[in-house]
Design an enzyme around this catalytic site. Structure first.
Site, PDB file in Angstrom:
ATOM      1  N   ASP A  41       0.788  -1.244   0.000  1.00 26.42           N
ATOM      2  CA  ASP A  41       0.000   0.000   0.000  1.00 26.42           C
ATOM      3  C   ASP A  41       0.820   1.295   0.000  1.00 26.42           C
ATOM      4  O   ASP A  41       0.499   2.228   0.754  1.00 26.42           O
ATOM      5  CB  ASP A  41      -0.984   0.015   1.190  1.00 26.42           C
ATOM      6  CG  ASP A  41      -2.003  -1.114   1.140  1.00 26.42           C
ATOM      7  OD1 ASP A  41      -1.933  -1.956   0.223  1.00 26.42           O
ATOM      8  OD2 ASP A  41      -2.876  -1.167   2.037  1.00 26.42           O
ATOM      9  N   ASP A  79      -4.588  -0.905  -1.751  1.00 22.79           N
ATOM     10  CA  ASP A  79      -5.878  -0.822  -1.091  1.00 22.79           C
ATOM     11  C   ASP A  79      -6.819  -0.253  -2.172  1.00 22.79           C
ATOM     12  O   ASP A  79      -6.470   0.735  -2.838  1.00 22.79           O
ATOM     13  CB  ASP A  79      -5.710   0.152   0.090  1.00 22.79           C
ATOM     14  CG  ASP A  79      -6.611  -0.131   1.264  1.00 22.79           C
ATOM     15  OD1 ASP A  79      -6.892  -1.316   1.551  1.00 22.79           O
ATOM     16  OD2 ASP A  79      -7.023   0.850   1.936  1.00 22.79           O
ATOM     17  N   HIS A  81     -10.692   0.418  -2.626  1.00 21.47           N
ATOM     18  CA  HIS A  81     -12.056   0.413  -2.102  1.00 21.47           C
ATOM     19  C   HIS A  81     -13.093   0.934  -3.095  1.00 21.47           C
ATOM     20  O   HIS A  81     -12.803   1.819  -3.905  1.00 21.47           O
ATOM     21  CB  HIS A  81     -12.138   1.268  -0.834  1.00 21.47           C
ATOM     22  CG  HIS A  81     -11.284   0.766   0.288  1.00 21.47           C
ATOM     23  ND1 HIS A  81     -11.279  -0.540   0.704  1.00 21.47           N
ATOM     24  CD2 HIS A  81     -10.398   1.412   1.103  1.00 21.47           C
ATOM     25  CE1 HIS A  81     -10.443  -0.679   1.714  1.00 21.47           C
ATOM     26  NE2 HIS A  81      -9.883   0.477   1.974  1.00 21.47           N
ATOM     27  N   HIS A  85     -17.354   2.655   0.724  1.00 25.95           N
ATOM     28  CA  HIS A  85     -16.902   1.401   1.356  1.00 25.95           C
ATOM     29  C   HIS A  85     -17.235   1.389   2.849  1.00 25.95           C
ATOM     30  O   HIS A  85     -17.211   2.418   3.516  1.00 25.95           O
ATOM     31  CB  HIS A  85     -15.379   1.247   1.161  1.00 25.95           C
ATOM     32  CG  HIS A  85     -14.863  -0.088   1.542  1.00 25.95           C
ATOM     33  ND1 HIS A  85     -14.216  -0.323   2.747  1.00 25.95           N
ATOM     34  CD2 HIS A  85     -14.912  -1.279   0.892  1.00 25.95           C
ATOM     35  CE1 HIS A  85     -13.881  -1.605   2.805  1.00 25.95           C
ATOM     36  NE2 HIS A  85     -14.287  -2.204   1.699  1.00 25.95           N
ATOM     37  N   HIS A 114     -10.709   6.808   1.501  1.00 31.68           N
ATOM     38  CA  HIS A 114      -9.341   6.667   0.977  1.00 31.68           C
ATOM     39  C   HIS A 114      -9.288   5.571  -0.083  1.00 31.68           C
ATOM     40  O   HIS A 114     -10.125   4.666  -0.100  1.00 31.68           O
ATOM     41  CB  HIS A 114      -8.353   6.340   2.121  1.00 31.68           C
ATOM     42  CG  HIS A 114      -8.609   5.010   2.746  1.00 31.68           C
ATOM     43  ND1 HIS A 114      -9.603   4.799   3.682  1.00 31.68           N
ATOM     44  CD2 HIS A 114      -8.029   3.798   2.549  1.00 31.68           C
ATOM     45  CE1 HIS A 114      -9.619   3.525   4.025  1.00 31.68           C
ATOM     46  NE2 HIS A 114      -8.677   2.887   3.359  1.00 31.68           N
ATOM     47  N   LYS A 139      -6.954  -5.161  -3.040  1.00 36.56           N
ATOM     48  CA  LYS A 139      -7.696  -5.735  -1.915  1.00 36.56           C
ATOM     49  C   LYS A 139      -8.626  -4.687  -1.335  1.00 36.56           C
ATOM     50  O   LYS A 139      -8.405  -3.492  -1.508  1.00 36.56           O
ATOM     51  CB  LYS A 139      -6.709  -6.215  -0.842  1.00 36.56           C
ATOM     52  CG  LYS A 139      -5.856  -5.082  -0.309  1.00 36.56           C
ATOM     53  CD  LYS A 139      -4.783  -5.549   0.637  1.00 36.56           C
ATOM     54  CE  LYS A 139      -3.957  -4.394   1.126  1.00 36.56           C
ATOM     55  NZ  LYS A 139      -4.722  -3.372   1.874  1.00 36.56           N
ATOM     56  N   CYS A 184      -2.154  -2.706   7.529  1.00 38.85           N
ATOM     57  CA  CYS A 184      -1.991  -3.622   6.390  1.00 38.85           C
ATOM     58  C   CYS A 184      -0.689  -4.420   6.434  1.00 38.85           C
ATOM     59  O   CYS A 184      -0.677  -5.589   6.035  1.00 38.85           O
ATOM     60  CB  CYS A 184      -2.174  -2.858   5.093  1.00 38.85           C
ATOM     61  SG  CYS A 184      -3.906  -2.308   4.931  1.00 38.85           S
TER      62      CYS A 184
HETATM   63  C1  VGL Z   1      -4.686   0.769   5.687  1.00 39.03           C
HETATM   64  C2  VGL Z   1      -6.215   1.721   7.074  1.00 39.03           C
HETATM   65  C3  VGL Z   1      -7.197   1.575   6.132  1.00 39.03           C
HETATM   66  C4  VGL Z   1      -3.266   0.328   5.467  1.00 39.03           C
HETATM   67  C5  VGL Z   1      -5.645   0.603   4.728  1.00 39.03           C
HETATM   68  O1  VGL Z   1      -2.817   0.271   4.302  1.00 39.03           O
HETATM   69  O2  VGL Z   1      -2.582   0.053   6.484  1.00 39.03           O
HETATM   70  N1  VGL Z   1      -4.968   1.307   6.855  1.00 39.03           N
HETATM   71  N2  VGL Z   1      -6.895   1.002   4.958  1.00 39.03           N
HETATM   72 ZN    ZN Z   2      -8.353   0.881   3.442  1.00 39.06          ZN
END
Ligand code: VGL
Ligand code: ZN
Length: 236
Positions: A41, A79, A81, A85, A114, A139, A184
């Site tokens: 990510d 990430d 979404h 979401h 996000h 994901k 993550c």
């Molecule tokens: C993440 C919060 C929400 C991450 C992703 O990449 O750690 N954290 N979505």
């Molecule tokens: Zn996320």
């Protein structure tokens, strides 16, 4: 003046110190054909100016770029979404980011909107330079289920296919880096252990969000699961 014996003893201590990581003996690690780097990510939303910016997140980019040169096998994640979401605070009336809700699969931390599919925020950092990366796995694209882990969604059962991909490629060891350490990265590392991979988290190649004690808890959970905590300098 130091005599020869003291100089030698001093040099020995320095050499040893470079091989001690968090109090554990750790000889320099050389990634082989059975090793894969998982870059988690490193997306605009998590970088400065992003909607869920991780403090100092940009600092991981040069560290990851350098480390990636030691790996023939690299997987990156995004990430990814849907709009609206379930992990977004904006869809839960009366809730603010960083509060939690109980969902059918468990407790969910709520986030600012996000990494919405196809937006600039969901794009990988333009400063990443890992041309050999062979797979980008997305994901969190099921609207009603989050997925911090690159292996299994937050319902604890829906697979992303990553474990099967790595096993088909005869990968035995994974090295995890990126954002965010306590979400993550940690969930990915814990699932990598569950899937039977030898698992390393490269601490200086990650940065955390740290909400409600999440960073300390993540490191404790990872230690308990046998995840090895290393620094990028430990990798040859
Ligand atoms: C993440 C919060 C929400 C991450 C992703 O990449 O750690 N954290 N979505
Ligand atoms: Zn996320």
């Amino acid at each position: 003046m130091l005599n020869r014996r003291q100089v030698v003893a001093g040099a020995g201590a320095t050499a040893l110190a470079t091989f001690i990581s968090n109090g554990v003996w750790a000889a320099a690690i050389k990634p082989d054909e059975a090793s894969a780097l998982l870059v988690i990510d490193v997306q605009n939303c998590f970088l400065p100016g992003g909607s869920l910016a991780v403090k100092d997140g940009e600092q991981v980019v040069p560290i990851i770029n350098k480390m990636a040169k030691s790996f023939a096998n690299v997987v990156m994640t995004q990430d990814w979404h849907t709009p609206g979401h379930i992990s977004f605070a904006s869809v839960h009336s009366g809730k603010k980011p960083f509060e939690t809700v109980d969902l059918p699969y468990g407790k969910q931390v709520l986030w600012p909107d996000h990494c919405v599919q196809g937006t600039d925020g969901a794009g990988l950092s333009k400063d990443l330079s890992i041309p050999q990366a062979g797979l980008i796995i997305r994901k969190g694209f099921h609207k009603d289920v989050d997925s911090y882990s690159a292996f299994t969604e937050a319902d604890g059962k829906t697979s992303t296919g990553l474990a099967a991909y790595l096993k088909a490629r005869k990968i035995k060891r994974v090295f995890v880096a990126g954002l965010a350490t306590d979400f993550c990265v940690a969930w990915t590392a814990l699932d990598a252990r569950k899937a039977g991979f030898e698992t390393y988290v490269v601490e200086d190649a990650c940065r955390g969000i740290d909400t409600q004690g999440s960073l300390a808890k993540a490191w404790a959970d990872m230690a308990k699961a046998g995840v090895k905590r290393i620094q990028s300098g430990d990798i040859a």
